[in-house]
Design a protein around this motif. Structure first.
Motif, PDB file in Angstrom:
ATOM      1  N   SER A   1      33.404  22.424  59.799  1.00 34.17           N
ATOM      2  CA  SER A   1      33.771  23.748  60.319  1.00 34.17           C
ATOM      3  C   SER A   1      32.581  24.679  60.452  1.00 34.17           C
ATOM      4  CB  SER A   1      34.824  24.387  59.408  1.00 34.17           C
ATOM      5  OG  SER A   1      34.355  24.482  58.069  1.00 34.17           O
ATOM      6  N   HIS A   2      31.389  24.120  60.315  1.00 33.40           N
ATOM      7  CA  HIS A   2      30.186  24.965  60.283  1.00 33.40           C
ATOM      8  C   HIS A   2      29.917  25.652  61.616  1.00 33.40           C
ATOM      9  CE1 HIS A   2      26.184  26.388  59.422  1.00 33.40           C
ATOM     10  NE2 HIS A   2      25.687  25.663  60.404  1.00 33.40           N
ATOM     11  N   ASP A   3      30.087  24.935  62.711  1.00 30.18           N
ATOM     12  CA  ASP A   3      29.708  25.500  64.020  1.00 30.18           C
ATOM     13  C   ASP A   3      30.743  25.102  65.068  1.00 30.18           C
ATOM     14  OD1 ASP A   3      28.275  26.818  65.963  1.00 30.18           O
ATOM     15  OD2 ASP A   3      26.871  25.160  66.311  1.00 30.18           O
ATOM     16  N   VAL A   4      31.928  25.667  64.961  1.00 28.70           N
ATOM     17  CA  VAL A   4      33.040  25.297  65.834  1.00 28.70           C
ATOM     18  C   VAL A   4      32.884  25.970  67.197  1.00 28.70           C
ATOM     19  CG1 VAL A   4      35.544  25.425  66.180  1.00 28.70           C
ATOM     20  CG2 VAL A   4      34.608  24.940  63.895  1.00 28.70           C
ATOM     21  N   GLY A   5      33.028  25.193  68.249  1.00 36.81           N
ATOM     22  CA  GLY A   5      32.974  25.726  69.605  1.00 36.81           C
ATOM     23  C   GLY A   5      33.770  24.846  70.538  1.00 36.81           C
ATOM     24  N   ALA A   6      33.721  25.139  71.820  1.00 37.80           N
ATOM     25  CA  ALA A   6      34.392  24.294  72.807  1.00 37.80           C
ATOM     26  C   ALA A   6      33.702  22.936  72.847  1.00 37.80           C
ATOM     27  CB  ALA A   6      34.344  24.960  74.176  1.00 37.80           C
ATOM     28  N   PRO A   7      34.408  21.888  73.267  1.00 36.77           N
ATOM     29  CA  PRO A   7      33.804  20.547  73.344  1.00 36.77           C
ATOM     30  C   PRO A   7      32.532  20.551  74.189  1.00 36.77           C
ATOM     31  CG  PRO A   7      36.169  20.425  73.695  1.00 36.77           C
ATOM     32  CD  PRO A   7      35.823  21.873  73.683  1.00 36.77           C
ATOM     33  N   THR A   8      31.538  19.812  73.736  1.00 36.58           N
ATOM     34  CA  THR A   8      30.271  19.764  74.464  1.00 36.58           C
ATOM     35  C   THR A   8      30.270  18.706  75.559  1.00 36.58           C
ATOM     36  OG1 THR A   8      29.365  18.261  72.780  1.00 36.58           O
ATOM     37  CG2 THR A   8      28.965  20.619  72.491  1.00 36.58           C
ATOM     38  N   SER A   9      31.288  17.832  75.553  1.00 40.14           N
ATOM     39  CA  SER A   9      31.399  16.845  76.628  1.00 40.14           C
ATOM     40  C   SER A   9      32.119  17.470  77.812  1.00 40.14           C
ATOM     41  CB  SER A   9      32.178  15.614  76.142  1.00 40.14           C
ATOM     42  OG  SER A   9      32.466  14.747  77.221  1.00 40.14           O
ATOM     43  N   GLY A  10      31.688  17.122  79.015  1.00 42.37           N
ATOM     44  CA  GLY A  10      32.307  17.697  80.207  1.00 42.37           C
ATOM     45  C   GLY A  10      33.677  17.115  80.524  1.00 42.37           C
ATOM     46  N   ARG A  11      33.996  15.970  79.943  1.00 38.97           N
ATOM     47  CA  ARG A  11      35.280  15.324  80.190  1.00 38.97           C
ATOM     48  C   ARG A  11      36.194  15.535  78.984  1.00 38.97           C
ATOM     49  NH1 ARG A  11      34.307   9.170  81.848  1.00 38.97           N
ATOM     50  NH2 ARG A  11      36.377   9.450  82.784  1.00 38.97           N
ATOM     51  N   TRP A  12      37.487  15.307  79.213  1.00 34.43           N
ATOM     52  CA  TRP A  12      38.412  15.297  78.088  1.00 34.43           C
ATOM     53  C   TRP A  12      38.188  14.002  77.323  1.00 34.43           C
ATOM     54  CZ3 TRP A  12      41.955  18.570  75.882  1.00 34.43           C
ATOM     55  CH2 TRP A  12      42.151  19.785  76.541  1.00 34.43           C
ATOM     56  N   THR A  13      37.579  14.131  76.160  1.00 35.20           N
ATOM     57  CA  THR A  13      37.256  12.963  75.345  1.00 35.20           C
ATOM     58  C   THR A  13      38.214  12.885  74.167  1.00 35.20           C
ATOM     59  OG1 THR A  13      34.924  13.103  75.964  1.00 35.20           O
ATOM     60  CG2 THR A  13      35.468  11.819  73.999  1.00 35.20           C
ATOM     61  N   ILE A  14      38.912  11.764  74.076  1.00 35.61           N
ATOM     62  CA  ILE A  14      39.854  11.501  72.984  1.00 35.61           C
ATOM     63  C   ILE A  14      39.118  10.653  71.955  1.00 35.61           C
ATOM     64  CG2 ILE A  14      42.066  10.463  72.362  1.00 35.61           C
ATOM     65  CD1 ILE A  14      42.801  10.756  75.406  1.00 35.61           C
ATOM     66  N   LEU A  15      39.093  11.108  70.713  1.00 38.22           N
ATOM     67  CA  LEU A  15      38.327  10.419  69.670  1.00 38.22           C
ATOM     68  C   LEU A  15      39.253   9.772  68.649  1.00 38.22           C
ATOM     69  CD1 LEU A  15      35.602   9.785  68.236  1.00 38.22           C
ATOM     70  CD2 LEU A  15      35.855  11.974  67.043  1.00 38.22           C
ATOM     71  N   TYR A  16      39.072   8.462  68.469  1.00 42.57           N
ATOM     72  CA  TYR A  16      39.690   7.757  67.345  1.00 42.57           C
ATOM     73  C   TYR A  16      38.560   7.284  66.445  1.00 42.57           C
ATOM     74  CZ  TYR A  16      41.459   4.183  64.330  1.00 42.57           C
ATOM     75  OH  TYR A  16      41.751   3.454  63.194  1.00 42.57           O
TER      76      TYR A  16
ATOM     77  N   VAL B   1      30.260  14.156  62.889  1.00 43.13           N
ATOM     78  CA  VAL B   1      30.431  15.572  63.229  1.00 43.13           C
ATOM     79  C   VAL B   1      30.036  15.817  64.689  1.00 43.13           C
ATOM     80  CG1 VAL B   1      29.609  17.903  62.753  1.00 43.13           C
ATOM     81  CG2 VAL B   1      30.169  16.372  60.852  1.00 43.13           C
ATOM     82  N   ARG B   2      28.953  15.175  65.124  1.00 44.33           N
ATOM     83  CA  ARG B   2      28.532  15.331  66.523  1.00 44.33           C
ATOM     84  C   ARG B   2      29.569  14.740  67.479  1.00 44.33           C
ATOM     85  NH1 ARG B   2      23.331  14.615  64.186  1.00 44.33           N
ATOM     86  NH2 ARG B   2      23.385  12.343  64.430  1.00 44.33           N
ATOM     87  N   TYR B   3      30.110  13.588  67.123  1.00 41.26           N
ATOM     88  CA  TYR B   3      31.154  12.984  67.955  1.00 41.26           C
ATOM     89  C   TYR B   3      32.361  13.911  68.083  1.00 41.26           C
ATOM     90  CZ  TYR B   3      29.128   8.265  68.351  1.00 41.26           C
ATOM     91  OH  TYR B   3      28.353   7.178  68.667  1.00 41.26           O
ATOM     92  N   ILE B   4      32.759  14.526  66.970  1.00 40.79           N
ATOM     93  CA  ILE B   4      33.913  15.430  67.005  1.00 40.79           C
ATOM     94  C   ILE B   4      33.610  16.645  67.872  1.00 40.79           C
ATOM     95  CG2 ILE B   4      35.411  16.917  65.621  1.00 40.79           C
ATOM     96  CD1 ILE B   4      35.120  14.931  63.327  1.00 40.79           C
ATOM     97  N   SER B   5      32.403  17.174  67.762  1.00 42.44           N
ATOM     98  CA  SER B   5      32.056  18.359  68.553  1.00 42.44           C
ATOM     99  C   SER B   5      32.041  18.047  70.049  1.00 42.44           C
ATOM    100  CB  SER B   5      30.697  18.917  68.112  1.00 42.44           C
ATOM    101  OG  SER B   5      29.645  18.046  68.478  1.00 42.44           O
ATOM    102  N   GLU B   6      31.742  16.803  70.401  1.00 40.12           N
ATOM    103  CA  GLU B   6      31.759  16.397  71.802  1.00 40.12           C
ATOM    104  C   GLU B   6      33.174  16.146  72.314  1.00 40.12           C
ATOM    105  OE1 GLU B   6      27.463  14.025  71.430  1.00 40.12           O
ATOM    106  OE2 GLU B   6      29.330  12.935  71.814  1.00 40.12           O
ATOM    107  N   SER B   7      34.088  15.914  71.386  1.00 37.73           N
ATOM    108  CA  SER B   7      35.445  15.506  71.756  1.00 37.73           C
ATOM    109  C   SER B   7      36.361  16.695  71.972  1.00 37.73           C
ATOM    110  CB  SER B   7      36.023  14.603  70.668  1.00 37.73           C
ATOM    111  OG  SER B   7      35.217  13.456  70.482  1.00 37.73           O
ATOM    112  N   SER B   8      37.429  16.445  72.737  1.00 32.82           N
ATOM    113  CA  SER B   8      38.432  17.471  73.005  1.00 32.82           C
ATOM    114  C   SER B   8      39.655  17.285  72.134  1.00 32.82           C
ATOM    115  CB  SER B   8      38.860  17.411  74.480  1.00 32.82           C
ATOM    116  OG  SER B   8      37.756  17.260  75.336  1.00 32.82           O
TER     117      SER B   8
END
Length: 358
Positions: free
Chosen positions: A163-178, A243-250
């Motif tokens: 929760s340190h640096d929450v923002g909008a997803p950094t990936s341009g596509r809707w990325t679903i993360l499992y 954490v980086r993967y989550i920040s890239e994901s939508s």
């Protein structure tokens, strides 16, 4: 200063172990002695090493022995140390042996089924205090495992790194993360059934991260699916990379299994995804009601693969989902969840202050 013998620690970096240890050290000002499990194979070898390492702390005195998460199989060692050291014994009934070995993995012999169930019951009886992670599991321990004391619920929570640096997803596509292990608990067939219903006209992709027993089977299913080019598979990663993967994901996916354990836990990734301000889609369970008020609509519970598909389509089809207001709201989820976890931990302090002699 009081001393805690943290017995049977599998991984000191595991989120639950880290949080409980830090609570004793930072909040309660206890000295914590972590006794890790020997890497070499053999239950007897591991048990003897735990016993030997535990007894090495008998001299200065131990105020509390805590049998760690994932270590109920070492209950005989913990009980022996409890007697020899005249100490109280707390047990973290986080993951049961029977529910994992018999119900989740399967293939256990009748003798193994009886032995694992017996150890689970004895752990619930002898733990004082007895710890677990959700109200649903606390009720289960009283009803099915004959717990003599009221279990103390210590929620899993999520590290502040999420929760340190929450923002909008950094990936341009809707990325679903499992991410996580490929095991029945996670119910990945639900996910693949849902993905098969997503329109390819929409701009989405799926990132699978992790390893486990069922990975090859899941990859084979994906290879034969019409959406296979939208999916990538990755090996397990460090927490910083996660954490980086989550920040890239939508979107973050939770768990979708239907075992008793799946219905009573709140998985690490549910906590982590919410703390990172991402909508988390996961199977509907009674346990999730405990954190739903703090999730502000970011926790999306589904009841079938079809429901999961429709929820995904609803998100992916909304180009204005990540509005400025949405991002502001997302930044409040982590602190809300942390407040909830801290409130629940006060019960542990009270139990340590008021519990009787061993």
């Amino acid at each position: 200063m009081k001393h805690l013998l943290y017995l049977g620690v599998l991984d000191t970096s595991y989120p639950r172990n880290q949080r409980i240890r830090c609570y004793f050290e930072d909040r309660l000002q206890w000295t914590v002695h972590s006794i890790t499990i020997d890497d070499r194979p053999g239950y007897l070898r591991k048990s003897l090493n735990l016993l030997r390492s535990g007894l090495a702390h008998k001299g200065p005195g131990v105020d509390l022995i805590l049998l760690a998460e994932f270590s109920l199989k070492y209950l005989p060692v913990a009980l022996t140390l409890r007697i020899l050291m005249n100490s109280r014994l707390a047990i973290d009934w986080f993951v049961g042996l029977y529910e994992t070995r018999v119900q989740d993995v399967g293939g256990a012999t009748p003798v193994q089924a009886i032995a694992t169930k017996a150890l689970d019951i004895l752990a619930a009886i002898f733990g004082n205090p007895l710890l677990t992670d959700t109200d649903s599991r606390a009720e289960m321990l009283k009803r099915k495992y004959y717990a003599r004391t009221t279990p103390i619920v210590l929620p899993v929570g999520a590290s502040s790194i999420y929760s340190h640096d929450v923002g909008a997803p950094t990936s341009g596509r809707w990325t679903i993360l499992y991410y996580g292990n490929y095991i029945p608990l996670h119910g990945l067939d639900w996910v693949l059934d849902a993905l098969a219903q997503l329109p390819l006209e929409l701009d989405w992709q799926v990132r699978f991260v992790g390893n486990g027993l069922e990975r090859a089977r899941i990859e084979n299913r994906v290879r034969g699916a019409r959406y296979s080019e939208r999916c990538t598979f990755h090996e397990p990663v460090s927490e910083n990379q996660l954490v980086r993967y989550i920040s890239e994901s939508s979107i973050v996916l939770g768990i979708f299994g239907d075992s008793p354990k799946a219905r009573s836990v709140i998985a690490n990734k549910v906590w982590q995804g919410l703390a990172a301000g991402r909508p988390v889609l996961t199977r509907r369970t009674s346990a999730l009601s405990e954190i739903e008020p703090s999730a502000e609509g970011f926790l999306i519970q589904v009841s079938s693969p079809q429901d999961l598909a429709q929820r995904l389509i609803g998100l992916i089809s909304n180009p204005s989902y990540w509005s400025t207001e949405r991002v502001k709201l997302a930044r409040t989820i982590g602190p809300r969840l942390e407040d909830y976890v801290n409130d629940r931990y006060t019960a542990l302090r009270l139990a340590l202050d008021t519990a009787g002699e061993p």
